[in-house]
Design an enzyme around this catalytic site. Structure first.
Site, PDB file in Angstrom:
ATOM      1  N   ARG A 195      62.177  51.587  69.833  1.00 23.52           N
ATOM      2  CA  ARG A 195      61.205  51.484  70.913  1.00 23.52           C
ATOM      3  C   ARG A 195      60.144  50.460  70.522  1.00 23.52           C
ATOM      4  O   ARG A 195      59.725  50.403  69.362  1.00 23.52           O
ATOM      5  CB  ARG A 195      60.508  52.833  71.183  1.00 23.52           C
ATOM      6  CG  ARG A 195      61.408  53.935  71.687  1.00 23.52           C
ATOM      7  CD  ARG A 195      61.907  53.656  73.096  1.00 23.52           C
ATOM      8  NE  ARG A 195      62.752  54.703  73.619  1.00 23.52           N
ATOM      9  CZ  ARG A 195      64.079  54.683  73.593  1.00 23.52           C
ATOM     10  NH1 ARG A 195      64.718  53.663  73.040  1.00 23.52           N
ATOM     11  NH2 ARG A 195      64.777  55.674  74.116  1.00 23.52           N
TER      12      ARG A 195
ATOM     13  N   ARG B  90      38.327  42.155  83.813  1.00 23.08           N
ATOM     14  CA  ARG B  90      39.404  42.576  82.929  1.00 23.08           C
ATOM     15  C   ARG B  90      40.565  41.606  83.085  1.00 23.08           C
ATOM     16  O   ARG B  90      41.256  41.602  84.112  1.00 23.08           O
ATOM     17  CB  ARG B  90      39.841  44.015  83.252  1.00 23.08           C
ATOM     18  CG  ARG B  90      38.789  45.056  82.911  1.00 23.08           C
ATOM     19  CD  ARG B  90      38.472  45.036  81.438  1.00 23.08           C
ATOM     20  NE  ARG B  90      37.805  46.253  80.997  1.00 23.08           N
ATOM     21  CZ  ARG B  90      37.507  46.491  79.736  1.00 23.08           C
ATOM     22  NH1 ARG B  90      37.806  45.607  78.799  1.00 23.08           N
ATOM     23  NH2 ARG B  90      36.899  47.602  79.403  1.00 23.08           N
TER      24      ARG B  90
ATOM     25  N   ALA C  69      32.701  51.441  77.352  1.00 16.82           N
ATOM     26  CA  ALA C  69      33.793  51.791  76.442  1.00 16.82           C
ATOM     27  C   ALA C  69      34.026  50.655  75.469  1.00 16.82           C
ATOM     28  O   ALA C  69      33.518  49.551  75.656  1.00 16.82           O
ATOM     29  CB  ALA C  69      35.067  52.069  77.238  1.00 16.82           C
TER      30      ALA C  69
ATOM     31  N   GLU D 172      28.787  51.123  71.531  1.00 12.21           N
ATOM     32  CA  GLU D 172      29.274  50.533  72.782  1.00 12.21           C
ATOM     33  C   GLU D 172      28.316  50.795  73.944  1.00 12.21           C
ATOM     34  O   GLU D 172      28.145  49.939  74.813  1.00 12.21           O
ATOM     35  CB  GLU D 172      30.671  51.062  73.115  1.00 12.21           C
ATOM     36  CG  GLU D 172      31.757  50.557  72.185  1.00 12.21           C
ATOM     37  CD  GLU D 172      32.009  49.057  72.287  1.00 12.21           C
ATOM     38  OE1 GLU D 172      31.666  48.441  73.317  1.00 12.21           O
ATOM     39  OE2 GLU D 172      32.555  48.495  71.322  1.00 12.21           O
TER      40      GLU D 172
ATOM     41  N   GLU E 228      26.973  47.551  75.938  1.00 13.14           N
ATOM     42  CA  GLU E 228      27.375  47.309  77.322  1.00 13.14           C
ATOM     43  C   GLU E 228      26.328  47.704  78.350  1.00 13.14           C
ATOM     44  O   GLU E 228      26.140  46.990  79.333  1.00 13.14           O
ATOM     45  CB  GLU E 228      28.693  48.028  77.611  1.00 13.14           C
ATOM     46  CG  GLU E 228      29.839  47.456  76.813  1.00 13.14           C
ATOM     47  CD  GLU E 228      31.197  47.937  77.279  1.00 13.14           C
ATOM     48  OE1 GLU E 228      31.274  48.798  78.183  1.00 13.14           O
ATOM     49  OE2 GLU E 228      32.193  47.432  76.730  1.00 13.14           O
TER      50      GLU E 228
ATOM     51  N   GLU F  55      31.356  40.758  78.598  1.00 14.16           N
ATOM     52  CA  GLU F  55      30.119  41.527  78.546  1.00 14.16           C
ATOM     53  C   GLU F  55      28.921  40.690  78.991  1.00 14.16           C
ATOM     54  O   GLU F  55      27.991  41.215  79.600  1.00 14.16           O
ATOM     55  CB  GLU F  55      29.890  42.092  77.138  1.00 14.16           C
ATOM     56  CG  GLU F  55      30.849  43.218  76.797  1.00 14.16           C
ATOM     57  CD  GLU F  55      30.575  43.848  75.444  1.00 14.16           C
ATOM     58  OE1 GLU F  55      29.534  43.553  74.813  1.00 14.16           O
ATOM     59  OE2 GLU F  55      31.416  44.656  75.012  1.00 14.16           O
TER      60      GLU F  55
END
Length: 190
Positions: free
Chosen positions: A39, A69, A81, A98, A102, A147
């Site tokens: 896998r 994103r 996050a 974080e 952020e 960011e």
């Protein structure tokens, strides 16, 4: 009486790509009958997510970030996050870091909500999710272009949960976090 599932064995990984944070391996396994299979697996240090909750005039309000994103080629509304990219750093410290980076918020209180497997069929990544309260504003410590260009957005919790129900918030950590916090507050009111 407990039924023990049949035993699988992980025999090893063959690294096919080493990235900045993630590695891709072809993992070899043996099934309970002795047959081998492979896998593709993304090896990850894991991540954290934080649901920052404050009360605006008594109304539970969540602080989100809206950021670009790249894999989706779109902006996503999500709770703060980040990757656990500092070796050995406990997830709680990563969550605090974080949140500052952020959202420009420091948590007076950080409470563990849960952890979950982000995509168990393809990665070993585990995301640790926290609730942040007693928030105070601090200077943001942005990293990278995403960011730098993100927006910080505040929404009442009830509105955010409705956005989840309508399919307007689709980020997994955010959906899980919002529903857990909403449920927690509902049970606290009982």
């Amino acid at each position: 009486m407990t039924n023990t599932p049949p035993a699988f064995r992980h025999l090893g990984d063959r690294l096919v790509h080493q990235g900045y944070i993630w590695n891709v391996a072809v993992a070899t396994f043996e099934d309970p009958h002795g047959s081998l299979f492979e896998r593709d697996v993304v090896r990850s240090p894991g991540a954290v997510g934080v649901v920052p909750l404050l009360f605006d005039n008594g109304v539970p309000t969540v602080v989100f970030v809206r950021q670009y994103r790249g894999p989706l080629d779109q902006y996503v509304l999500e709770v703060p996050a980040g990757m656990r990219d500092v070796p050995g750093e406990p997830p709680e410290l990563t969550a605090r870091r974080e949140l500052i980076e952020e959202a420009g918020l420091d948590a007076g209180h950080l409470e563990y909500l849960t952890h979950y497997f982000t995509s168990a069929g393809m990665t070993d990544s585990v995301l640790h999710l926290y609730l942040a309260t007693d928030l105070s504003s601090v200077e943001r410590d942005v990293h990278g272009p995403e960011e730098t260009h993100m927006d910080v957005v505040r929404l009442p919790l009830h509105e955010a949960v409705e956005m989840v129900v309508r399919g307007e918030i689709n980020d997994a950590k955010t959906v899980i976090g919002l529903l857990l916090v909403d449920r927690r507050l509902a049970h606290a009111a009982d």
